[in-house]
Design a protein around this motif. Structure first.
Motif, PDB file in Angstrom:
ATOM      1  N   ILE B  65       0.792  -1.248   0.000  1.00 42.86           N
ATOM      2  CA  ILE B  65       0.000   0.000   0.000  1.00 42.86           C
ATOM      3  C   ILE B  65       0.818   1.289   0.000  1.00 42.86           C
ATOM      4  CG2 ILE B  65      -1.880  -1.148   1.244  1.00 42.86           C
ATOM      5  CD1 ILE B  65      -1.103   0.634   3.699  1.00 42.86           C
ATOM      6  N   MET B  66       2.099   1.257   0.348  1.00 44.64           N
ATOM      7  CA  MET B  66       2.777   2.515   0.670  1.00 44.64           C
ATOM      8  C   MET B  66       3.024   3.434  -0.538  1.00 44.64           C
ATOM      9  SD  MET B  66       2.841   2.935   3.864  1.00 44.64           S
ATOM     10  CE  MET B  66       2.512   1.951   5.338  1.00 44.64           C
ATOM     11  N   GLY B  67       2.759   2.949  -1.759  1.00 44.43           N
ATOM     12  CA  GLY B  67       2.860   3.827  -2.932  1.00 44.43           C
ATOM     13  C   GLY B  67       1.537   4.486  -3.304  1.00 44.43           C
ATOM     14  N   PHE B  68       0.522   4.311  -2.464  1.00 42.55           N
ATOM     15  CA  PHE B  68      -0.847   4.775  -2.741  1.00 42.55           C
ATOM     16  C   PHE B  68      -0.919   6.229  -3.215  1.00 42.55           C
ATOM     17  CE2 PHE B  68      -4.957   6.409  -0.970  1.00 42.55           C
ATOM     18  CZ  PHE B  68      -5.836   5.619  -1.687  1.00 42.55           C
ATOM     19  N   ASP B  69      -0.182   7.105  -2.543  1.00 42.27           N
ATOM     20  CA  ASP B  69      -0.294   8.538  -2.845  1.00 42.27           C
ATOM     21  C   ASP B  69       0.146   8.862  -4.270  1.00 42.27           C
ATOM     22  OD1 ASP B  69      -0.903  11.231  -2.078  1.00 42.27           O
ATOM     23  OD2 ASP B  69       1.242  11.620  -1.918  1.00 42.27           O
ATOM     24  N   ASP B  70       0.989   8.002  -4.862  1.00 44.71           N
ATOM     25  CA  ASP B  70       1.442   8.261  -6.230  1.00 44.71           C
ATOM     26  C   ASP B  70       0.352   8.013  -7.263  1.00 44.71           C
ATOM     27  OD1 ASP B  70       4.132   9.142  -5.727  1.00 44.71           O
ATOM     28  OD2 ASP B  70       4.581   7.105  -5.093  1.00 44.71           O
ATOM     29  N   LEU B  71      -0.786   7.506  -6.821  1.00 47.00           N
ATOM     30  CA  LEU B  71      -1.956   7.400  -7.707  1.00 47.00           C
ATOM     31  C   LEU B  71      -2.482   8.773  -8.100  1.00 47.00           C
ATOM     32  CD1 LEU B  71      -3.927   4.508  -5.974  1.00 47.00           C
ATOM     33  CD2 LEU B  71      -3.095   4.458  -8.331  1.00 47.00           C
ATOM     34  N   ARG B  72      -2.027   9.795  -7.383  1.00 49.62           N
ATOM     35  CA  ARG B  72      -2.574  11.143  -7.649  1.00 49.62           C
ATOM     36  C   ARG B  72      -2.434  11.537  -9.120  1.00 49.62           C
ATOM     37  NH1 ARG B  72       1.246  15.416  -4.530  1.00 49.62           N
ATOM     38  NH2 ARG B  72       0.787  14.132  -2.723  1.00 49.62           N
ATOM     39  N   ARG B  73      -1.355  11.097  -9.739  1.00 50.98           N
ATOM     40  CA  ARG B  73      -1.135  11.445 -11.148  1.00 50.98           C
ATOM     41  C   ARG B  73      -2.227  10.887 -12.050  1.00 50.98           C
ATOM     42  NH1 ARG B  73       0.867  14.964 -14.169  1.00 50.98           N
ATOM     43  NH2 ARG B  73       1.673  13.540 -15.740  1.00 50.98           N
ATOM     44  N   PHE B  74      -2.812   9.759 -11.653  1.00 53.02           N
ATOM     45  CA  PHE B  74      -3.827   9.108 -12.485  1.00 53.02           C
ATOM     46  C   PHE B  74      -5.235   9.578 -12.131  1.00 53.02           C
ATOM     47  CE2 PHE B  74      -0.226   6.148 -12.131  1.00 53.02           C
ATOM     48  CZ  PHE B  74       0.129   6.094 -13.462  1.00 53.02           C
ATOM     49  N   ALA B  75      -5.362  10.274 -11.023  1.00 53.83           N
ATOM     50  CA  ALA B  75      -6.676  10.736 -10.573  1.00 53.83           C
ATOM     51  C   ALA B  75      -6.906  12.188 -10.966  1.00 53.83           C
ATOM     52  CB  ALA B  75      -6.783  10.584  -9.058  1.00 53.83           C
ATOM     53  N   TYR B  76      -5.831  12.851 -11.380  1.00 52.43           N
ATOM     54  CA  TYR B  76      -5.877  14.298 -11.589  1.00 52.43           C
ATOM     55  C   TYR B  76      -6.998  14.721 -12.541  1.00 52.43           C
ATOM     56  CZ  TYR B  76      -4.226  19.039 -12.430  1.00 52.43           C
ATOM     57  OH  TYR B  76      -4.134  20.406 -12.531  1.00 52.43           O
ATOM     58  N   ALA B  77      -7.070  14.071 -13.696  1.00 52.96           N
ATOM     59  CA  ALA B  77      -8.025  14.497 -14.734  1.00 52.96           C
ATOM     60  C   ALA B  77      -9.464  14.374 -14.241  1.00 52.96           C
ATOM     61  CB  ALA B  77      -7.819  13.666 -15.995  1.00 52.96           C
ATOM     62  N   ARG B  78      -9.781  13.249 -13.559  1.00 50.43           N
ATOM     63  CA  ARG B  78     -11.153  13.045 -13.108  1.00 50.43           C
ATOM     64  C   ARG B  78     -11.411  13.651 -11.743  1.00 50.43           C
ATOM     65  NH1 ARG B  78     -11.431   6.893 -12.999  1.00 50.43           N
ATOM     66  NH2 ARG B  78      -9.295   7.367 -12.400  1.00 50.43           N
ATOM     67  N   GLY B  79     -10.345  13.821 -10.972  1.00 49.71           N
ATOM     68  CA  GLY B  79     -10.501  14.407  -9.638  1.00 49.71           C
ATOM     69  C   GLY B  79     -10.659  13.364  -8.548  1.00 49.71           C
ATOM     70  N   TYR B  80     -10.783  12.076  -8.882  1.00 50.53           N
ATOM     71  CA  TYR B  80     -10.925  11.052  -7.850  1.00 50.53           C
ATOM     72  C   TYR B  80     -10.386   9.721  -8.381  1.00 50.53           C
ATOM     73  CZ  TYR B  80     -14.779   9.348 -10.645  1.00 50.53           C
ATOM     74  OH  TYR B  80     -15.506   8.842 -11.691  1.00 50.53           O
ATOM     75  N   MET B  81     -10.174   8.770  -7.452  1.00 49.56           N
ATOM     76  CA  MET B  81      -9.659   7.446  -7.816  1.00 49.56           C
ATOM     77  C   MET B  81     -10.504   6.377  -7.124  1.00 49.56           C
ATOM     78  SD  MET B  81      -7.557   5.318  -9.251  1.00 49.56           S
ATOM     79  CE  MET B  81      -6.421   6.470 -10.039  1.00 49.56           C
ATOM     80  N   PRO B  82     -11.218   5.527  -7.898  1.00 48.96           N
ATOM     81  CA  PRO B  82     -11.971   4.426  -7.279  1.00 48.96           C
ATOM     82  C   PRO B  82     -11.014   3.430  -6.614  1.00 48.96           C
ATOM     83  CG  PRO B  82     -12.667   4.816  -9.559  1.00 48.96           C
ATOM     84  CD  PRO B  82     -11.403   5.581  -9.357  1.00 48.96           C
ATOM     85  N   VAL B  83     -11.276   3.124  -5.350  1.00 47.72           N
ATOM     86  CA  VAL B  83     -10.430   2.223  -4.553  1.00 47.72           C
ATOM     87  C   VAL B  83     -11.267   1.038  -4.097  1.00 47.72           C
ATOM     88  CG1 VAL B  83      -9.039   1.994  -2.456  1.00 47.72           C
ATOM     89  CG2 VAL B  83      -9.024   4.154  -3.742  1.00 47.72           C
ATOM     90  N   TYR B  84     -10.872  -0.164  -4.489  1.00 49.86           N
ATOM     91  CA  TYR B  84     -11.582  -1.390  -4.107  1.00 49.86           C
ATOM     92  C   TYR B  84     -10.741  -2.152  -3.091  1.00 49.86           C
ATOM     93  CZ  TYR B  84     -14.659  -0.452  -8.036  1.00 49.86           C
ATOM     94  OH  TYR B  84     -15.557   0.146  -8.879  1.00 49.86           O
ATOM     95  N   ALA B  85     -11.348  -2.437  -1.923  1.00 47.50           N
ATOM     96  CA  ALA B  85     -10.630  -3.159  -0.869  1.00 47.50           C
ATOM     97  C   ALA B  85     -11.640  -3.743   0.094  1.00 47.50           C
ATOM     98  CB  ALA B  85      -9.675  -2.220  -0.131  1.00 47.50           C
TER      99      ALA B  85
END
Lengths: 248, 248
Positions: B65-85
């Motif tokens: 999990i510790m790289g989670f914050d680097d998802l920000r680059r992929f969420a930028y355009a839509r503004g959010y990131m769907p997370v399934y857990a």
């Protein structure tokens, strides 16, 4: 930067490939690291680091702490790892790495932190370390000043060797006074354009003019600032790069 | 491994250099990643990943999990990131990345997760994803089965394409039944020697014999198991390596 095609991200200069900011300090008595960012394992492998006797944290943003668990390799022999951080940063570390601080894992080899809350100067071996609270946007984070005895005959006459201010949006006068004339100033200089939580190049140069170090190294550099920009900087002012080693 | 001089850590085979386990799945409709370990940024840069439409987590251990914050680059355009857990993993993510889940950062470009608690099968595009709860030491973590319509004429006839069991110490019969005959089995095989929370090679082979996949790939491999050990494995059984791509 992920998914970026700018000149710096496509640069052939290996120094333009940057991992998260951190420094590793070796002294005759002991070795310690400032921050364990997400790339800590990669950096430790690249530099063939064999000893980390303590870790010091500037603050708890992800790019400075998420490699914490990889300290386990350096704690194995002794069974614990001394952790130095402000009370606020320690609280965040305890929350994020709860399994380690609570000692939930019974297996040998897992990381057992030994917390030391930083509320003033402390020593690691013969190095005196003074916390430097500086604003980083709306928060206050710690830079650190590392000093050592000038020579064996006058161990109490401390020489200011390195001031490390990796994340700051300003440097108050009281901090400038503390680090004035330091040998090496390592300072946040994100890019040319202003940023709400980091110094830009112009602001970092202004701090350097006030501190008057022997040498200044920019760190925490974004992809808007290529390594080649170093040639446009004043004398004795450098852009640090991954793997850079300084002998003092 | 940090500070290790064993044959695998000094190996000249680049496949013996291993980052934290993770898979990235591209489909005609969307792309998603399973786990964002500490090396997620390095892996995304290496593979020039341009799109992550969702993230799925197996469990909340640091190496996942510790790289989670680097998802920000992929969420930028839509503004959010769907997370399934799973509910438990989501609670840990919310604790560790509190700043993101609480939306504390007002700056654009910061990661805003959109939590989806996994308590049964779900779909991403035309891929059906079935959680596979398996023991990982004393805890229960999720593997996942990825299935898709066999062809356009019979989209409801699902073909079992990939079963991903990155961390497990056993695979219960009910899970074996669910993934029986899957095309690709990717399974934890830490090393030859038994381990309290991971399958070893012999145990992973035994699971493969029960599941009867077309191909088996070992993952989450420790430095005790060199890539060269692949030659001693049964046919259609492989040791996965960083950057391995499978086309289905």
């Amino acid at each position: 930067m992920i998914g970026c095609d700018c000149d710096v991200c496509r640069s052939s200069d290996p120094r333009d490939k940057r991992l998260r900011s951190s420094i590793y300090i070796q002294t005759p008595e002991c070795s310690f690291v400032v921050d364990t960012g997400t790339d800590f394992r990669t950096q430790a492998l690249r530099e063939n680091i064999r000893h980390v006797n303590a870790v010091i944290f500037t603050h708890s943003h992800t790019d400075h702490i998420m490699g914490f668990d990889d300290l386990r390799r350096f704690a194995y022999a002794r069974g614990y790892m001394p952790v130095y951080a402000s009370a606020e940063t320690m609280r965040d570390l305890e929350r994020v790495f709860a399994f380690a601080f609570k000692g939930l894992n019974p297996f040998p080899g897992y990381l057992k932190p030994e917390p030391h809350v930083v509320d003033g100067p402390f020593e690691l071996g013969s190095t005196t370390i003074i916390p430097l609270p500086v604003p980083h946007g709306n928060t206050l984070v710690n830079g650190y000043l590392f000093s050592r005895g000038r020579n064996r005959d006058s161990p109490r006459a401390l020489e200011k060797l390195v001031a490390y201010l990796s994340d700051c949006s300003a440097v108050p006068d009281a901090i400038v006074d503390l680090i004035s004339g330091v040998k090496i100033l390592i300072i946040d200089a994100l890019r040319e354009k202003p940023h709400p939580t980091h110094l830009n190049v112009e602001q970092a140069l202004e701090v350097a003019r006030r501190v008057r170090p022997n040498q200044t190294y920019f760190t925490h550099i974004a992809h808007e600032l290529p390594q080649s920009a170093e040639s446009r900087l004043p004398s004795r002012t450098h852009i640090a790069h991954d793997g850079l080693k300084l002998n003092l």
